[in-house]
Design a protein around this motif. Structure first.
Motif, PDB file in Angstrom:
ATOM      1  N   GLN A 233       0.772   4.126  -2.774  1.00 49.99           N
ATOM      2  CA  GLN A 233       0.320   5.533  -2.175  1.00 49.99           C
ATOM      3  C   GLN A 233       1.534   6.504  -2.954  1.00 49.99           C
ATOM      4  OE1 GLN A 233      -2.056   5.876   0.427  1.00 49.99           O
ATOM      5  NE2 GLN A 233      -1.770   8.100  -0.389  1.00 49.99           N
TER       6      GLN A 233
ATOM      7  N   GLN B 257     -12.684   5.936  -0.892  1.00 53.71           N
ATOM      8  CA  GLN B 257     -13.784   5.282  -0.035  1.00 53.71           C
ATOM      9  C   GLN B 257     -15.216   5.466  -0.534  1.00 53.71           C
ATOM     10  OE1 GLN B 257     -12.791   2.886   1.784  1.00 53.71           O
ATOM     11  NE2 GLN B 257     -10.765   3.393   1.871  1.00 53.71           N
TER      12      GLN B 257
ATOM     13  N   SER C 215      -6.006  -1.956  -3.862  1.00 51.98           N
ATOM     14  CA  SER C 215      -5.492  -1.563  -2.579  1.00 51.98           C
ATOM     15  C   SER C 215      -6.381  -0.701  -1.795  1.00 51.98           C
ATOM     16  CB  SER C 215      -4.253  -0.825  -2.674  1.00 51.98           C
ATOM     17  OG  SER C 215      -4.587   0.380  -3.144  1.00 51.98           O
ATOM     18  N   SER C 216      -6.046  -0.378  -0.339  1.00 51.48           N
ATOM     19  CA  SER C 216      -6.782   0.191   0.509  1.00 51.48           C
ATOM     20  C   SER C 216      -6.747   1.451  -0.008  1.00 51.48           C
ATOM     21  CB  SER C 216      -6.335   0.283   1.797  1.00 51.48           C
ATOM     22  OG  SER C 216      -5.174   0.651   2.090  1.00 51.48           O
TER      23      SER C 216
ATOM     24  N   ASN D 238       0.909  -1.280  -0.028  1.00 52.83           N
ATOM     25  CA  ASN D 238      -0.111  -0.132   0.073  1.00 52.83           C
ATOM     26  C   ASN D 238       0.981   1.205   0.014  1.00 52.83           C
ATOM     27  OD1 ASN D 238      -2.488  -1.037  -0.417  1.00 52.83           O
ATOM     28  ND2 ASN D 238      -2.953  -1.417   1.922  1.00 52.83           N
TER      29      ASN D 238
ATOM     30  N   LYS E 196      -8.195   3.192  -2.323  1.00 52.76           N
ATOM     31  CA  LYS E 196      -9.271   3.702  -3.289  1.00 52.76           C
ATOM     32  C   LYS E 196     -10.204   4.584  -2.513  1.00 52.76           C
ATOM     33  CE  LYS E 196     -12.461  -0.218  -2.315  1.00 52.76           C
ATOM     34  NZ  LYS E 196     -12.455  -1.562  -2.781  1.00 52.76           N
TER      35      LYS E 196
END
Ligand SMILES: *Cc1c(COP(=O)(O)O)cnc(C)c1O
Length: 395
Positions: A8, A325, A320-321, A4, A323
């Motif tokens: 990022q 939300q 991945s985290s 991540n 995105k």
């Protein structure tokens, strides 16, 4: 290859770019060195696969030789610190200028692809009062069981000398005084994953080696070329099976005392170390087809368009985290044709790719792009030169 944190960091970098994971490269080179040194095999790096300077320097630091296919590659190899005694020059169409440059550089060996070329190298070497080391590239008529666009060792291919011409070669070798016969060279194709192909190649090398020795030619170098394939479907299992590869040669090749076995690996060393990173510019939903239009195309990575090559494609943003939300991802895969911006209908990376629902701005990774990727970039459509980003600089 991507955590991540890496993804990022990608958010702030202008796309498209090649991302090099130098750890993957290092692990691959370690594995190749360990597997080949067990048998005292000599590995040359096929420079045409990738000459990104950081990649070339890292490969060079392992003490590998360089396999070059143009005069400029010979020059670049020496500039990057490759030992000139480990530089070989192959190619079916070496120009006089290139041959002269390689003679001036005192390289180890020319891999010669025709009798006429042998005569020209002899003539140019004589003019410089030099003796050129040569290996004869022979077309062994071994089917590489790979895509027909990338086989090189069949009778119908333009490469190498066919076995029915060997008498003529032997005659030339006897009469030409400014060449020194070092051995025999083969390269049957690329992206070869079936070890049976290499076993067949060993049989042919043994037969052809004997043919030369029966006629009084001592062979110092047996050069088996390259072509070891990588797993384009599983880019994260990234180290090719060097062990099995070298083991086949140790088992099936007849190596006499004093003989050296040489290899010329390109793809296997560098392919998994890089991905092309692009952004989605537009999403076009049609009645029959959905298109993801990327900001990278055949000008950055040509393999899919040139030889229908498969590359794994990932939507890094949606996986991945990082995105957004607010976007609710249904979780179901959608089929997209992933295409570039270039004005050619063939400018398509792959059709019907299963991806999470994708949006403008998403980061896309096209995997296993370290071989025959960045080196083939062009500025067609006056595109910018593609940038490279390294794992060590972005952490
Ligand atoms: C391209 C080439 C290689 C390397 O091929 P890979 O498939 O990248 O390993 C080796 N030898 C010769 C003569 C080549 O032209």
């Amino acid at each position: 290859m991507f955590n991540n944190n890496t993804i990022q960091r990608f958010k702030d970098i202008e796309t498209p770019f090649y991302y090099y994971d130098l750890n993957v490269l290092k692990n691959t080179l370690d594995a190749c060195r360990d597997a080949s040194s067990k048998y005292n095999f000599h590995v040359h790096y096929a420079m045409k696969a990738n000459f990104n300077p950081k990649v070339v320097d890292m490969v060079q630091s392992y003490g590998f030789g360089a396999d070059c296919v143009s005069g400029n590659e010979v020059k670049a190899a020496i500039e990057h610190g490759f030992d000139k005694g480990k530089v070989v020059f192959a190619g079916v169409g070496k120009s006089d200028k290139e041959i002269n440059a390689a003679l001036d550089a005192d390289i180890f060996c020319f891999n010669v692809e025709s009798v006429q070329e042998l005569e020209i190298i002899n003539e140019l070497a004589a003019a410089k009062s030099k003796v050129a080391g040569v290996a004869i590239r022979i077309n062994p008529n071994v089917d590489a069981h790979t895509h027909h666009f990338i086989t090189t060792g069949l009778d119908e291919n333009k490469f190498g000398i066919n076995t029915w011409q060997l008498n003529e070669v032997a005659e030339a070798l006897r009469s030409l005084k400014n060449i020194k016969f070092l051995g025999i060279h083969f390269h049957v194709g690329s992206q070869i994953t079936d070890m049976e192909v290499y076993r067949n190649l060993c049989t042919r090398i043994n037969e052809i080696g004997e043919w030369f020795e029966d006629r009084g030619f001592a062979i110092k170098v047996l050069n088996a070329g390259g072509g070891l394939g990588v797993d384009y479907y599983n880019p994260d299992t990234n180290i090719p099976d060097f062990k099995s590869y070298f083991e086949v040669f140790s088992k099936f090749l007849n190596v006499k005392p004093g003989q050296e076995v040489h290899f010329e690996l390109g793809r296997a060393l560098v392919a998994q170390s890089s991905s092309l990173i692009a952004r989605v510019l537009y999403v076009k939903n049609g009645q029959k087809k959905n298109f993801l239009i990327l900001d990278a195309g055949m000008t950055e990575l040509m393999r899919p368009m040139l030889y229908q090559a498969y590359h794994s494609i990932q939507n890094l943003t949606q996986e991945s985290s990082i995105k957004n939300q607010e976007i609710s991802n249904s979780g179901e895969a959608i089929k997209y044709d992933v295409v570039g911006p270039i004005c050619e209908s063939t400018d398509c990376f792959r059709k019907d790719v299963d991806l999470p629902q994708s949006f403008r701005g998403d980061l896309i990774a096209i995997r296993t792009a370290g071989a025959y990727g960045e080196v083939m970039a062009s500025n067609y459509n006056l595109r910018d030169k593609v940038e490279s980003v390294y794992s060590e600089t972005i952490g």
